[in-house]
Design a protein around this motif. Structure first.
Motif, short mmCIF file in Angstrom:
data_model
loop_
_atom_site.label_atom_id
_atom_site.label_comp_id
_atom_site.label_asym_id
_atom_site.label_seq_id
_atom_site.Cartn_x
_atom_site.Cartn_y
_atom_site.Cartn_z
N ASP A 84 0.86 -1.19 0.00
CA ASP A 84 0.00 0.00 0.00
C ASP A 84 0.91 1.25 0.00
OD1 ASP A 84 -2.65 0.87 -0.24
OD2 ASP A 84 -2.80 1.32 1.89
N CYS A 85 0.69 2.20 0.89
CA CYS A 85 1.55 3.40 0.80
C CYS A 85 1.99 3.92 2.17
CB CYS A 85 0.83 4.50 0.02
SG CYS A 85 -0.70 5.00 0.79
N TRP A 86 1.84 3.09 3.22
CA TRP A 86 2.22 3.52 4.57
C TRP A 86 3.71 3.34 4.83
CZ3 TRP A 86 4.56 -0.24 7.46
CH2 TRP A 86 4.39 -1.55 7.00
N ASN A 87 4.33 2.44 4.09
CA ASN A 87 5.68 1.97 4.41
C ASN A 87 6.73 2.83 3.70
OD1 ASN A 87 8.01 0.49 4.82
ND2 ASN A 87 6.97 -1.50 4.61
N GLU A 88 7.42 3.65 4.49
CA GLU A 88 8.38 4.60 3.89
C GLU A 88 9.55 3.90 3.21
OE1 GLU A 88 9.20 7.08 7.24
OE2 GLU A 88 7.55 8.45 6.75
N ASN A 89 9.79 2.64 3.60
CA ASN A 89 10.93 1.91 3.01
C ASN A 89 10.54 1.18 1.73
OD1 ASN A 89 12.50 2.60 5.23
ND2 ASN A 89 11.59 0.91 6.41
N GLU A 90 9.29 1.24 1.36
CA GLU A 90 8.83 0.51 0.17
C GLU A 90 8.15 1.46 -0.80
OE1 GLU A 90 9.33 -2.70 -0.34
OE2 GLU A 90 10.06 -3.25 1.67
N LYS A 91 8.15 1.04 -2.06
CA LYS A 91 7.47 1.83 -3.10
C LYS A 91 5.96 1.83 -2.83
CE LYS A 91 7.18 1.55 -8.01
NZ LYS A 91 7.01 0.56 -9.04
N SER A 92 5.31 2.96 -3.12
CA SER A 92 3.84 3.01 -2.96
C SER A 92 3.16 2.18 -4.05
CB SER A 92 3.35 4.45 -3.07
OG SER A 92 3.67 5.13 -1.90
N VAL A 93 1.99 1.68 -3.71
CA VAL A 93 1.26 0.80 -4.63
C VAL A 93 0.96 1.50 -5.96
CG1 VAL A 93 -0.95 1.48 -3.57
CG2 VAL A 93 -0.80 -0.65 -4.86
N CYS A 94 1.07 0.73 -7.05
CA CYS A 94 0.59 1.20 -8.36
C CYS A 94 0.07 -0.02 -9.12
CB CYS A 94 1.67 1.92 -9.14
SG CYS A 94 3.03 0.87 -9.61
N VAL A 95 -0.77 0.24 -10.12
CA VAL A 95 -1.45 -0.86 -10.82
C VAL A 95 -0.47 -1.86 -11.42
CG1 VAL A 95 -2.81 -1.39 -12.88
CG2 VAL A 95 -3.59 0.35 -11.30
N SER A 96 0.60 -1.34 -12.06
CA SER A 96 1.51 -2.26 -12.76
C SER A 96 2.16 -3.22 -11.76
CB SER A 96 2.55 -1.51 -13.57
OG SER A 96 3.24 -0.61 -12.72
N ASP A 97 2.50 -2.73 -10.57
CA ASP A 97 3.11 -3.62 -9.57
C ASP A 97 2.11 -4.65 -9.06
OD1 ASP A 97 5.33 -2.13 -9.95
OD2 ASP A 97 5.35 -1.17 -7.97
N VAL A 98 0.85 -4.21 -8.87
CA VAL A 98 -0.18 -5.15 -8.41
C VAL A 98 -0.35 -6.26 -9.45
CG1 VAL A 98 -2.65 -5.43 -7.96
CG2 VAL A 98 -1.43 -3.49 -6.98
N LEU A 99 -0.46 -5.87 -10.72
CA LEU A 99 -0.68 -6.87 -11.77
C LEU A 99 0.50 -7.82 -11.88
CD1 LEU A 99 -2.33 -4.70 -14.58
CD2 LEU A 99 -3.44 -6.33 -13.04
N GLU A 100 1.71 -7.26 -11.77
CA GLU A 100 2.90 -8.11 -11.89
C GLU A 100 2.96 -9.12 -10.73
OE1 GLU A 100 6.61 -5.96 -12.33
OE2 GLU A 100 7.70 -7.83 -11.89
N ALA A 101 2.75 -8.61 -9.52
CA ALA A 101 2.82 -9.50 -8.34
C ALA A 101 1.70 -10.53 -8.39
CB ALA A 101 2.74 -8.68 -7.06
N PHE A 102 0.53 -10.11 -8.83
CA PHE A 102 -0.60 -11.05 -8.90
C PHE A 102 -0.29 -12.15 -9.92
CE2 PHE A 102 -4.87 -12.51 -10.09
CZ PHE A 102 -5.42 -12.69 -8.83
N GLY A 103 0.17 -11.73 -11.09
CA GLY A 103 0.50 -12.70 -12.16
C GLY A 103 1.54 -13.71 -11.70
N LYS A 104 2.55 -13.23 -10.95
CA LYS A 104 3.64 -14.10 -10.51
C LYS A 104 3.18 -15.14 -9.50
CE LYS A 104 7.84 -11.35 -10.59
NZ LYS A 104 8.51 -10.39 -9.71
N ASN A 105 2.17 -14.78 -8.70
CA ASN A 105 1.81 -15.62 -7.55
C ASN A 105 0.43 -16.26 -7.59
OD1 ASN A 105 4.21 -15.26 -5.77
ND2 ASN A 105 3.66 -13.13 -6.10
N VAL A 106 -0.34 -15.94 -8.63
CA VAL A 106 -1.72 -16.42 -8.64
C VAL A 106 -1.80 -17.95 -8.70
CG1 VAL A 106 -2.05 -16.23 -11.16
CG2 VAL A 106 -4.02 -16.04 -9.63
N LYS A 107 -0.77 -18.59 -9.27
CA LYS A 107 -0.80 -20.05 -9.34
C LYS A 107 -0.81 -20.66 -7.93
CE LYS A 107 0.97 -24.20 -11.43
NZ LYS A 107 1.07 -24.88 -10.15
N LYS A 108 -0.11 -19.99 -7.00
CA LYS A 108 -0.09 -20.50 -5.62
C LYS A 108 -1.51 -20.49 -5.04
CE LYS A 108 4.20 -18.27 -4.42
NZ LYS A 108 4.69 -17.20 -3.55
#
Ligand code: ADE
Length: 282
Positions: free
Chosen positions: A222-246
């Motif tokens: 999401d966007c609370w974590n100062e040490n991490e990038k804030s959420v964006c659609v492309s990252d959500v889609l990429e992470a979802f695609g990588k892990n949806v098989k699990k």
């Protein structure tokens, strides 16, 4: 399949759909168009058999992802699955993380929610013609079916997937993501995850007397974590695609676990709870 207290087989609805496209997984799929008193579901239902168990797949946002979270006809989706005989619904959902331990790539068997949506139709009991009569004040603790959640947990453990076996999801209205102040507030409220679809899906499934559980796939911080990038659609889609098989593997294995259970008396308990929650039936 209803043989009194013993169900000879389970008929399992799967909401989400992505990840179930492995060739040969779904034996003899048949497309079924279903209409309901509450309108049309997001898409056709895909009926078939997964490893011997009758299942029905429904794409929550439509197969072309044409419905944004607040425009999904959750009532029609749940009603349609019930209409074709589903006793259980297992759902997948992409979620942001509100807690450092809930890492992107991991799975979560959600066990509670905080509702930050507005204006969504969240009951079948609103005097819609063809719908049920009365006013329904349904308890929401627990919100999810413990038996279906256990089946998902057992499946995730057996696969040795990184998985949290509980977690509270904050469902926001969307379609925008949270502001930083909202994200920090959701953390303070005790949320572990944030998404846009669990409410009212879980509420309606419970009103319909179904056994419902969801496996969340953590895609971002999401966007609370100062040490991490804030959420964006492309990252959500990429992470979802990588892990949806699990998530799909866990659901497929959970289907086997549920179908192997002979005592489905908990389904009667779900129905009895609904019946005892309805006022002014006449
Ligand atoms: N779905 C995936 N990530 C999300 C986020 N950060 N907020 C709301 N919904 C999401």
């Amino acid at each position: 399949c209803d043989l009194g207290h013993i169900y000879a087989c389970a008929n399992i609805g799967i909401i989400g759909g992505s990840g179930f496209d492995e060739p040969g997984l779904f034996e003899n799929p048949v497309e079924r168009v279903v209409t309901t008193p509450f309108g049309n579901p997001s898409d056709v239902l895909l009926e078939g058999v997964i490893k011997g168990v009758p299942c029905v797949i429904l794409a929550r946002h439509g197969r072309k992802h044409q419905y944004q979270p607040s425009d999904v006809n959750y009532r029609a989706n749940i009603w349609a699955l019930k209409e074709v005989g589903c006793t259980h619904v297992l759902a997948t959902t992409a979620t942001g993380s509100l807690h450092e331990n809930y890492e992107p790539g991991s799975l979560v068997i959600i066990d509670d929610f905080i509702d930050r949506t507005w204006g969504r139709k969240c009951t079948f009991y609103d005097r819609t013609e063809g719908g049920p009569m009365g006013v329904c004040h349904l308890p929401m603790s627990p919100a999810f079916c413990a038996v279906a959640r256990n089946a998902l947990s057992t499946a995730a453990r057996a696969r040795k997937y990184s998985c949290h076996h509980s977690g509270t999801v904050v469902t926001i209205q969307g379609p925008r993501f949270s502001s930083r102040a909202e994200s920090l507030m959701h953390r303070q409220w005790g949320g572990h995850l944030v998404n846009m679809t669990t409410v009212p899906e879980v509420v309606l499934a419970k009103e319909a007397g179904l056994s419902y559980a969801a496996v969340a796939l953590v895609t971002d911080y999401d966007c609370w974590n100062e040490n991490e990038k804030s959420v964006c659609v492309s990252d959500v889609l990429e992470a979802f695609g990588k892990n949806v098989k699990k998530a799909a593997d866990v659901i497929i294995d959970a289907i086997q676990i549920i179908a192997a259970t002979t005592d489905h008396s908990y389904l009667d308990s779900h129905k009895e709870l609904v019946a005892s929650s309805i006022m002014l039936k006449e």
